[in-house]
Design an enzyme around this catalytic site. Structure first.
Site, PDB file in Angstrom:
ATOM      1  N   LYS A 176      33.670  51.961   7.043  1.00 48.23           N
ATOM      2  CA  LYS A 176      34.793  51.014   6.926  1.00 48.23           C
ATOM      3  C   LYS A 176      35.619  50.640   5.618  1.00 48.23           C
ATOM      4  O   LYS A 176      34.715  49.976   4.842  1.00 48.23           O
ATOM      5  CB  LYS A 176      34.235  49.678   7.321  1.00 48.23           C
ATOM      6  CG  LYS A 176      35.157  48.583   7.924  1.00 48.23           C
ATOM      7  CD  LYS A 176      34.904  47.064   7.757  1.00 48.23           C
ATOM      8  CE  LYS A 176      35.207  46.439   6.400  1.00 48.23           C
ATOM      9  NZ  LYS A 176      36.498  46.513   6.141  1.00 48.23           N
ATOM     10  N   THR A 233      29.909  39.009  -0.740  1.00 51.30           N
ATOM     11  CA  THR A 233      29.988  39.834   0.315  1.00 51.30           C
ATOM     12  C   THR A 233      28.406  40.385   0.523  1.00 51.30           C
ATOM     13  O   THR A 233      27.813  40.658   1.441  1.00 51.30           O
ATOM     14  CB  THR A 233      31.025  40.603   0.528  1.00 51.30           C
ATOM     15  OG1 THR A 233      32.104  40.088   0.191  1.00 51.30           O
ATOM     16  CG2 THR A 233      31.297  41.454   1.858  1.00 51.30           C
ATOM     17  N   GLU A 251      27.046  48.191  -4.510  1.00 46.53           N
ATOM     18  CA  GLU A 251      27.465  48.235  -5.830  1.00 46.53           C
ATOM     19  C   GLU A 251      28.241  47.049  -5.940  1.00 46.53           C
ATOM     20  O   GLU A 251      29.415  46.854  -5.113  1.00 46.53           O
ATOM     21  CB  GLU A 251      28.432  49.466  -5.816  1.00 46.53           C
ATOM     22  CG  GLU A 251      27.609  50.719  -5.806  1.00 46.53           C
ATOM     23  CD  GLU A 251      26.874  51.168  -6.918  1.00 46.53           C
ATOM     24  OE1 GLU A 251      27.105  50.654  -8.006  1.00 46.53           O
ATOM     25  OE2 GLU A 251      26.106  52.129  -6.986  1.00 46.53           O
ATOM     26  N   CYS A 285      35.764  47.415 -11.374  1.00 47.70           N
ATOM     27  CA  CYS A 285      34.512  46.559 -11.389  1.00 47.70           C
ATOM     28  C   CYS A 285      33.729  46.777 -12.689  1.00 47.70           C
ATOM     29  O   CYS A 285      32.983  45.785 -13.318  1.00 47.70           O
ATOM     30  CB  CYS A 285      33.462  47.108 -10.211  1.00 47.70           C
ATOM     31  SG  CYS A 285      33.219  48.876 -10.736  1.00 47.70           S
ATOM     32  N   GLU A 386      33.967  36.944 -12.466  1.00 50.32           N
ATOM     33  CA  GLU A 386      34.816  38.298 -12.215  1.00 50.32           C
ATOM     34  C   GLU A 386      36.021  37.818 -11.657  1.00 50.32           C
ATOM     35  O   GLU A 386      36.319  37.545 -10.564  1.00 50.32           O
ATOM     36  CB  GLU A 386      34.225  39.070 -11.242  1.00 50.32           C
ATOM     37  CG  GLU A 386      34.435  40.498 -11.403  1.00 50.32           C
ATOM     38  CD  GLU A 386      33.981  41.449 -10.298  1.00 50.32           C
ATOM     39  OE1 GLU A 386      33.770  40.867  -9.316  1.00 50.32           O
ATOM     40  OE2 GLU A 386      34.001  42.521 -10.684  1.00 50.32           O
TER      41      GLU A 386
HETATM   42  P1  NAD Z   1      34.897  42.473  -0.906  1.00 49.31           P
HETATM   43  O1  NAD Z   1      33.608  42.134  -1.095  1.00 49.31           O
HETATM   44  O2  NAD Z   1      35.851  41.077  -0.522  1.00 49.31           O
HETATM   45  O3  NAD Z   1      35.140  43.567   0.206  1.00 49.31           O
HETATM   46  C1  NAD Z   1      34.680  44.725   0.076  1.00 49.31           C
HETATM   47  C2  NAD Z   1      34.575  45.200   1.718  1.00 49.31           C
HETATM   48  O4  NAD Z   1      33.422  44.409   2.327  1.00 49.31           O
HETATM   49  C3  NAD Z   1      35.782  45.247   2.378  1.00 49.31           C
HETATM   50  O5  NAD Z   1      35.754  46.340   3.157  1.00 49.31           O
HETATM   51  C4  NAD Z   1      35.522  43.933   3.474  1.00 49.31           C
HETATM   52  O6  NAD Z   1      36.350  44.156   4.622  1.00 49.31           O
HETATM   53  C5  NAD Z   1      34.130  43.903   3.593  1.00 49.31           C
HETATM   54  N1  NAD Z   1      33.373  42.733   4.126  1.00 49.31           N
HETATM   55  C6  NAD Z   1      33.936  41.685   3.761  1.00 49.31           C
HETATM   56  N2  NAD Z   1      33.157  40.767   4.296  1.00 49.31           N
HETATM   57  C7  NAD Z   1      32.192  41.281   5.091  1.00 49.31           C
HETATM   58  C8  NAD Z   1      30.735  40.915   5.519  1.00 49.31           C
HETATM   59  N3  NAD Z   1      30.696  39.624   6.046  1.00 49.31           N
HETATM   60  N4  NAD Z   1      30.234  41.726   6.253  1.00 49.31           N
HETATM   61  C9  NAD Z   1      30.291  43.246   5.851  1.00 49.31           C
HETATM   62  N5  NAD Z   1      31.490  43.683   4.923  1.00 49.31           N
HETATM   63  C10 NAD Z   1      32.496  42.678   4.707  1.00 49.31           C
HETATM   64  O7  NAD Z   1      35.454  42.977  -2.142  1.00 49.31           O
HETATM   65  P2  NAD Z   1      36.756  43.534  -2.544  1.00 49.31           P
HETATM   66  O8  NAD Z   1      37.713  42.098  -2.907  1.00 49.31           O
HETATM   67  O9  NAD Z   1      37.333  44.439  -1.435  1.00 49.31           O
HETATM   68  O10 NAD Z   1      36.606  44.433  -4.045  1.00 49.31           O
HETATM   69  C11 NAD Z   1      36.463  43.668  -5.108  1.00 49.31           C
HETATM   70  C12 NAD Z   1      34.856  43.686  -5.433  1.00 49.31           C
HETATM   71  O11 NAD Z   1      34.618  45.174  -5.575  1.00 49.31           O
HETATM   72  C13 NAD Z   1      34.727  43.343  -7.165  1.00 49.31           C
HETATM   73  O12 NAD Z   1      33.760  42.323  -6.962  1.00 49.31           O
HETATM   74  C14 NAD Z   1      34.541  44.583  -7.750  1.00 49.31           C
HETATM   75  O13 NAD Z   1      33.674  44.480  -8.801  1.00 49.31           O
HETATM   76  C15 NAD Z   1      33.840  45.225  -6.549  1.00 49.31           C
HETATM   77  N6  NAD Z   1      33.432  46.612  -7.001  1.00 49.31           N
HETATM   78  C16 NAD Z   1      32.186  47.375  -7.366  1.00 49.31           C
HETATM   79  C17 NAD Z   1      32.074  48.478  -7.408  1.00 49.31           C
HETATM   80  C18 NAD Z   1      30.782  48.883  -8.281  1.00 49.31           C
HETATM   81  O14 NAD Z   1      30.813  50.220  -8.434  1.00 49.31           O
HETATM   82  N7  NAD Z   1      29.937  48.166  -8.689  1.00 49.31           N
HETATM   83  C19 NAD Z   1      33.424  49.275  -7.513  1.00 49.31           C
HETATM   84  C20 NAD Z   1      34.480  48.849  -7.048  1.00 49.31           C
HETATM   85  C21 NAD Z   1      34.884  47.409  -6.524  1.00 49.31           C
END
Ligand code: NAD
Length: 490
Positions: A176, A233, A251, A285, A386
């Site tokens: 997804k 999340t 992650e 990230c 963040e």
């Molecule tokens: P997000 O948590 O809002 O969304 C990530 C994914 O989770 C999306 O596909 C979203 O639809 C899904 N999601 C949202 N609510 C959910 C739920 N209740 N259950 C299951 N899935 C759900 O994050 P974002 O805004 O898309 O991305 C930014 C974040 O990602 C930042 O915090 C960043 O640090 C993190 N990130 C971490 C890494 C790493 O390697 N640690 C890499 C890239 C991004």
């Protein structure tokens, strides 16, 4: 656009069962660039069923690892073939520069190539059995049905870290992607089909986190969730995953320190401090958003950064001269603006930036100026949370010990950097920093051979490297008694 704008379930390209769709927006100018199915729990259940049946009843999990590796290698070749198309799609979807997206595509092909190579290299291990006349071995088997959930900042790169090891180890999966950036993931599913991934082994559901993501996380038929995204999340997913004690690979976010000593190569430190944060407008990230600078060079370093920031080219990612594109969405822009407002209220000093650009050509996009805050302290929200935008906060230190203490003063532990020409000091700092990656005289570099992941609230588990493969396997101990005799105990 030359891609099938549909979901991929059990080998079929399908619309959402509800018939609903979602517009995909170019963050540079808010133009609708595509319209994709908006799947929901029903679509997700169908994909989970396909993955479950393919795992439980099909040949895929027992396909020789060499054959699976060959498929993964073929995917890498197809990504290389379609590199330019993929890069342009990624930039259209995220606003990042095409040059940056090309780099992403090379990295992504590299990830598939790495897992193609390691797929058949580990046949398990023989244990020195303490029991006479016996054999004892450990074999590694696929976990089963994997739910994979990705964010919008590096849509295909993050997907590749999950898809390649899952396919190489014979799992079945439901991917997804972020609902706002699904285009390159759709394209790669076309390439995976072309490469010979069997129907049902890899499924793609498009839609929101609260529907598709939540269904994957709580399902009794999913064995593992691999998630990349925000901390809040991640916590929800962890709770939902307790339904059947799913394995979790998380992650999450980061608030990454970049420690610069007075004896660092100054030009290198300035250059890397900029790259560490302003690449992809800080939406990384591992962005080095917290500069922790030795007091004696603070003014010189800030002046150098401000001077460079003022020369910055912000604009359309499709223009060769652009160095930084827009933020991903209106909602995210509002979040970044709020953080800057809070920073000012909390007493940090705006050295540069702190607003949207006034260039009339950029008014339709979600642009924000590169921003530097000085006079920051660890209790400020902009230092601890963040913001995920082009914002640097600057703190100062006098001693090495203080630098490491400041670097560790965070709920996160994803990555950090140290700049110094004293190699022994650098190693001492690296040893003291509680994070999954420490770069010395470098920032934001990673490659498929080395593990990636977080200490503390930055996550659980590792991606990339051998450890990234192990996340997708269960270890089974098989013991055989070669001279079985009754115990005659009962
Ligand atoms: P997000 O948590 O809002 O969304 C990530 C994914 O989770 C999306 O596909 C979203 O639809 C899904 N999601 C949202 N609510 C959910 C739920 N209740 N259950 C299951 N899935 C759900 O994050 P974002 O805004 O898309 O991305 C930014 C974040 O990602 C930042 O915090 C960043 O640090 C993190 N990130 C971490 C890494 C790493 O390697 N640690 C890499 C890239 C991004």
């Amino acid at each position: 656009m030359n891609i099938t704008l549909k979901q991929y379930i059990n080998g079929n390209w399908v619309d959402a069962k509800s018939g609903e769709t979602r517009d995909i927006i170019n963050p540079y100018n808010q133009e609708v660039v595509a319209n994709v199915p908006e799947g929901n729990a029903e679509d997700t259940k169908a994909a989970i069923q396909a993955a479950r049946d393919t795992f439980d009843q099909g040949d895929w999990p027992s396909t020789p690892a060499t054959e699976r590796g060959a498929i993964v290698r073929r995917i890498a070749e197809l990504i290389e073939r379609d590199r330019e198309e993929l890069a342009r799609l990624e930039s259209l979807d995220t606003g990042k520069t095409v040059e940056e997206s090309r780099g992403d595509m090379d990295d992504i092909a590299g990830v598939f190539r790495y897992y193609a190579e390691v797929a058949d290299k580990d046949g398990g291990e023989l244990i020195a059995s303490p029991i006479p006349n016996s054999t004892s071995k450990v074999v590694y088997e696929p976990i089963g049905v994997c739910g994979q959930i990705t964010p919008w900042n590096y849509p295909l790169l993050q997907a590749s870290w999950k898809l390649a090891p899952a396919i190489a180890t014979g799992n079945t999966l439901i991917m997804k992607p972020s609902e706002i950036t699904p285009l390159t993931t759709i394209k790669v599913f076309e390439l995976m089909e072309e490469a010979g991934v069997p129907a049902g082994a890899a499924n793609l559901v498009l839609g929101a986190g609260a529907t598709v993501g939540a269904e994957l996380s709580s399902s009794m038929d999913v064995d593992l969730i691999s998630f990349t995204g925000g901390l809040a999340t991640g916590k929800k997913i962890m709770q939902a995953a307790s339904s059947n004690m799913k394995k979790l690979a998380l992650e999450l976010g980061g608030k990454n320190p970049n420690v610069i000593f007075a004896d660092a190569d100054f030009e290198l430190a300035v250059d890397q401090a900029m790259n560490g944060v302003f690449f992809h407008a800080g939406q990384i990230c591992s962005a080095g958003t917290r500069l922790i600078v030795e007091e004696s060079i603070h003014d010189k370093l800030v002046d150098a950064l401000v001077e460079r920031v003022k020369k910055f080219n912000i604009g359309n990612g499709f223009d060769d001269s652009t160095q930084m594109g827009p933020l991903i969405s209106a909602e995210h822009l509002a979040k970044v603006e709020k953080y800057v407002e809070t920073g000012v209220k909390e007493g940090a000093t705006l050295a540069v930036g702190g607003s949207r650009p006034d260039d009339p050509e950029l008014q339709d996009g979600f642009f924000y100026l590169p921003t530097i805050f000085t006079n920051c302290t660890t209790d400020m929200h902009i230092v601890q949370e963040e913001a995920f935008g082009p914002i640097i906060t600057v703190e100062t230190f006098k001693t090495e010990e203080e630098a490491v203490t400041l670097a560790n003063d965070s709920i996160y532990g994803l990555a950090g950097g140290v700049f110094t020409t004293d190699a022994v000091k650098a190693e001492r700092c690296a040893a003291g920093m509680r994070m999954g990656t420490v770069w010395i005289n470098e920032f934001n570099l990673y490659f498929p051979h080395a593990p990636w992941g977080g200490y503390k609230q930055s996550g659980i588990g590792r991606e990339l490297g051998r450890l990234g493969l192990e996340e997708y396997t269960e270890a089974k101990h098989v013991f055989q008694n070669l001279k079985p005799e009754p115990l005659n105990w009962f």
